[in-house]
Design a protein around this motif. Sequence first.
Motif, PDB file in Angstrom:
ATOM      1  N   GLY A 189       9.987  13.079  -1.286  1.00  0.00           N
ATOM      2  CA  GLY A 189       9.779  13.665   0.429  1.00  0.00           C
ATOM      3  C   GLY A 189       7.993  13.098   0.804  1.00  0.00           C
ATOM      4  O   GLY A 189       9.066  11.529   1.265  1.00  0.00           O
ATOM      5  N   GLY A 190       6.639  12.998   0.733  1.00  0.00           N
ATOM      6  CA  GLY A 190       5.974  12.546   1.376  1.00  0.00           C
ATOM      7  C   GLY A 190       5.857  11.293   1.289  1.00  0.00           C
ATOM      8  O   GLY A 190       6.337  10.765   0.248  1.00  0.00           O
ATOM      9  N   GLY A 191       4.806  10.068   1.912  1.00  0.00           N
ATOM     10  CA  GLY A 191       4.257   9.205   1.283  1.00  0.00           C
ATOM     11  C   GLY A 191       4.971   7.971   2.541  1.00  0.00           C
ATOM     12  O   GLY A 191       5.633   8.479   3.566  1.00  0.00           O
ATOM     13  N   ASN A 192       4.121   7.050   1.908  1.00  0.00           N
ATOM     14  CA  ASN A 192       4.201   5.777   2.920  1.00  0.00           C
ATOM     15  C   ASN A 192       4.048   4.602   2.614  1.00  0.00           C
ATOM     16  O   ASN A 192       3.147   4.589   2.044  1.00  0.00           O
ATOM     17  N   THR A 228      -5.236   7.327   1.081  1.00  0.00           N
ATOM     18  CA  THR A 228      -4.499   5.872   0.492  1.00  0.00           C
ATOM     19  C   THR A 228      -4.911   6.258  -1.061  1.00  0.00           C
ATOM     20  O   THR A 228      -5.542   6.191  -2.064  1.00  0.00           O
ATOM     21  N   LEU A 229      -3.615   5.966  -1.721  1.00  0.00           N
ATOM     22  CA  LEU A 229      -3.562   5.834  -3.329  1.00  0.00           C
ATOM     23  C   LEU A 229      -3.709   4.008  -4.094  1.00  0.00           C
ATOM     24  O   LEU A 229      -4.864   3.912  -4.876  1.00  0.00           O
ATOM     25  N   PHE A 230      -3.144   3.786  -2.749  1.00  0.00           N
ATOM     26  CA  PHE A 230      -3.623   1.639  -3.394  1.00  0.00           C
ATOM     27  C   PHE A 230      -2.782   0.815  -2.485  1.00  0.00           C
ATOM     28  O   PHE A 230      -2.416   1.204  -1.268  1.00  0.00           O
ATOM     29  N   ALA A 267       1.024  -1.941  -0.013  1.00  0.00           N
ATOM     30  CA  ALA A 267      -0.121   0.163   0.109  1.00  0.00           C
ATOM     31  C   ALA A 267       0.986   1.419   0.016  1.00  0.00           C
ATOM     32  O   ALA A 267       2.318   1.842   0.550  1.00  0.00           O
ATOM     33  N   PHE A 268       0.125   2.573  -1.004  1.00  0.00           N
ATOM     34  CA  PHE A 268       1.426   3.760  -0.846  1.00  0.00           C
ATOM     35  C   PHE A 268       0.478   4.470  -0.024  1.00  0.00           C
ATOM     36  O   PHE A 268      -1.558   4.677  -0.092  1.00  0.00           O
ATOM     37  N   SER A 269       0.560   5.484   0.790  1.00  0.00           N
ATOM     38  CA  SER A 269      -0.445   6.853   1.447  1.00  0.00           C
ATOM     39  C   SER A 269       0.272   7.823   1.225  1.00  0.00           C
ATOM     40  O   SER A 269       1.892   8.094   2.023  1.00  0.00           O
ATOM     41  N   TYR A 270      -0.522   8.502   0.950  1.00  0.00           N
ATOM     42  CA  TYR A 270       0.294  10.482   1.307  1.00  0.00           C
ATOM     43  C   TYR A 270      -0.671  10.526   2.158  1.00  0.00           C
ATOM     44  O   TYR A 270      -2.022  10.963   1.691  1.00  0.00           O
ATOM     45  N   ASP A 271      -0.147  12.165   2.984  1.00  0.00           N
ATOM     46  CA  ASP A 271      -1.231  13.104   3.817  1.00  0.00           C
ATOM     47  C   ASP A 271      -2.494  12.220   4.510  1.00  0.00           C
ATOM     48  O   ASP A 271      -3.999  12.569   3.414  1.00  0.00           O
ATOM     49  N   ALA A 323      -4.087   7.625 -11.286  1.00  0.00           N
ATOM     50  CA  ALA A 323      -4.115   6.334 -10.206  1.00  0.00           C
ATOM     51  C   ALA A 323      -2.873   5.967  -9.257  1.00  0.00           C
ATOM     52  O   ALA A 323      -4.102   5.379  -8.252  1.00  0.00           O
ATOM     53  N   GLY A 324      -2.305   6.669  -9.694  1.00  0.00           N
ATOM     54  CA  GLY A 324      -0.840   6.152  -8.988  1.00  0.00           C
ATOM     55  C   GLY A 324      -0.156   4.712  -9.327  1.00  0.00           C
ATOM     56  O   GLY A 324       0.716   4.567  -8.730  1.00  0.00           O
ATOM     57  N   LYS A 325      -0.362   5.515 -10.714  1.00  0.00           N
ATOM     58  CA  LYS A 325       0.992   4.109 -11.816  1.00  0.00           C
ATOM     59  C   LYS A 325       2.465   4.902 -11.370  1.00  0.00           C
ATOM     60  O   LYS A 325       3.259   3.486 -11.071  1.00  0.00           O
ATOM     61  N   SER A 326       2.839   6.039 -12.129  1.00  0.00           N
ATOM     62  CA  SER A 326       3.771   6.596 -11.927  1.00  0.00           C
ATOM     63  C   SER A 326       4.342   5.805  -9.976  1.00  0.00           C
ATOM     64  O   SER A 326       5.551   5.161  -9.771  1.00  0.00           O
ATOM     65  N   THR A 327       3.897   6.421  -9.173  1.00  0.00           N
ATOM     66  CA  THR A 327       4.150   6.115  -7.562  1.00  0.00           C
ATOM     67  C   THR A 327       4.101   4.514  -7.565  1.00  0.00           C
ATOM     68  O   THR A 327       5.133   4.039  -6.807  1.00  0.00           O
ATOM     69  N   PHE A 328       2.983   3.898  -8.349  1.00  0.00           N
ATOM     70  CA  PHE A 328       3.506   2.187  -7.674  1.00  0.00           C
ATOM     71  C   PHE A 328       4.728   1.878  -8.667  1.00  0.00           C
ATOM     72  O   PHE A 328       6.106   1.475  -7.574  1.00  0.00           O
TER      73      PHE A 328
HETATM   74  P1  ADP Z   1      -0.564   8.073 -12.567  1.00  0.00           P
HETATM   75  O1  ADP Z   1       0.953   7.891 -13.047  1.00  0.00           O
HETATM   76  O2  ADP Z   1      -1.372   7.029 -12.135  1.00  0.00           O
HETATM   77  O3  ADP Z   1      -0.928   9.261 -13.166  1.00  0.00           O
HETATM   78  P2  ADP Z   1       0.611   9.659 -10.120  1.00  0.00           P
HETATM   79  O4  ADP Z   1       1.430   8.025  -9.362  1.00  0.00           O
HETATM   80  O5  ADP Z   1       1.625   9.647 -10.696  1.00  0.00           O
HETATM   81  O6  ADP Z   1      -0.420   8.256 -11.196  1.00  0.00           O
HETATM   82  O7  ADP Z   1      -0.187   9.979  -9.073  1.00  0.00           O
HETATM   83  C1  ADP Z   1      -0.901   9.789  -8.625  1.00  0.00           C
HETATM   84  C2  ADP Z   1      -1.846  11.641  -7.863  1.00  0.00           C
HETATM   85  O8  ADP Z   1      -0.985  11.210  -6.313  1.00  0.00           O
HETATM   86  C3  ADP Z   1      -0.701  12.747  -8.267  1.00  0.00           C
HETATM   87  O9  ADP Z   1      -1.819  13.991  -8.230  1.00  0.00           O
HETATM   88  C4  ADP Z   1       0.075  13.053  -7.578  1.00  0.00           C
HETATM   89  O10 ADP Z   1       0.835  14.262  -7.777  1.00  0.00           O
HETATM   90  C5  ADP Z   1      -0.431  12.631  -5.581  1.00  0.00           C
HETATM   91  N1  ADP Z   1       0.963  12.113  -5.509  1.00  0.00           N
HETATM   92  C6  ADP Z   1       1.818  10.624  -5.814  1.00  0.00           C
HETATM   93  N2  ADP Z   1       2.737  10.795  -4.713  1.00  0.00           N
HETATM   94  C7  ADP Z   1       2.442  11.676  -3.888  1.00  0.00           C
HETATM   95  C8  ADP Z   1       3.002  12.494  -2.329  1.00  0.00           C
HETATM   96  N3  ADP Z   1       3.803  11.852  -2.054  1.00  0.00           N
HETATM   97  N4  ADP Z   1       1.861  13.906  -1.538  1.00  0.00           N
HETATM   98  C9  ADP Z   1       1.398  14.571  -3.057  1.00  0.00           C
HETATM   99  N5  ADP Z   1       1.239  13.841  -3.538  1.00  0.00           N
HETATM  100  C10 ADP Z   1       1.356  12.847  -4.098  1.00  0.00           C
END
Ligand code: ADP
Length: 231
Positions: A57-60, A17-19, A10-14, A40-45
Amino acid sequence: ASKIITRSLAFSYDKKTLFESIDLELPEHCIAAVTGPSGAGKSTFLTVFNRLWQEFGGGNVSGTVLLRFADGLVDIYREHLPASELRRRVGMVFQKPNPLPMSIHKNVAFPLRLAGHRKRGEMDHLVEKALRKAHLFEEVKDRLRADARALSGGQQQRLCIARALMLEPEILLLDEPTSSLDARSCGKIEELLDDLKQSCTVLMVSHYQDQVRRVADLVFEMTDQTLIRSA
Ligand code: ADP
Ligand code: ADP
């Protein structure tokens, strides 16, 4: 044996929950693609696998990520593995090609130079090998000393792939590698992806359904805050 395993990832920030609840197993030498809506959070994934999200920076991250490297299975959030070491083994290429302001040769050689590699003859050989793997060598062999920024967008993206291959990553993360390219350049990237499987396990994000069907062995969709298998 699986190359990449996640359990209850799982990944969350602030506090958002993103996923969550992602249980994934990817075999070696496959291309896995993640599709899904923007935001949706694909790049973050993707950045979970090289811990690059930490640089934003942020995130968990919670749950478990196990990567089976050639010398053993590593739990990348519990065992001590320096970021530089992790990122050497898990390469990444971004959506927008980001060549450094230097020659084609220097761009590709850069990661090895940074790692202290100095032998010139050997470097030339490794640069050529990486450019060949990225299906770019024939197009640039006569101008390796030219500025990389003079290349077309598609060539720049293949250059970035060649650069990522220099450290011989076992896993390669590709974030929308063709979204800024024209159809012909997309085709060239798709061709080389298939060859990459020989040396790496590829995890890519792409929102092109046709492309995903053509190149990926496994397809997942990021939707409703989790990842589901779609093909
Ligand atoms: P996708 O790749 O599916 O388009 P992203 O992974 O880029 O999605 O990000 C999903 C959303 O979460 C974006 O709006 C991004 O700005 C936000 N986001 C992801 N991680 C953080 C974070 N640590 N702090 C603030 N916003 C975040
Ligand atoms: P896309 O998935 O559409 O390519 P990007 O990766 O460009 O989206 O990210 C969209 C926005 O989210 C960017 O402004 C980026 O800086 C921000 N972002 C992405 N991941 C994170 C993160 N982990 N922490 C903070 N911001 C993030």
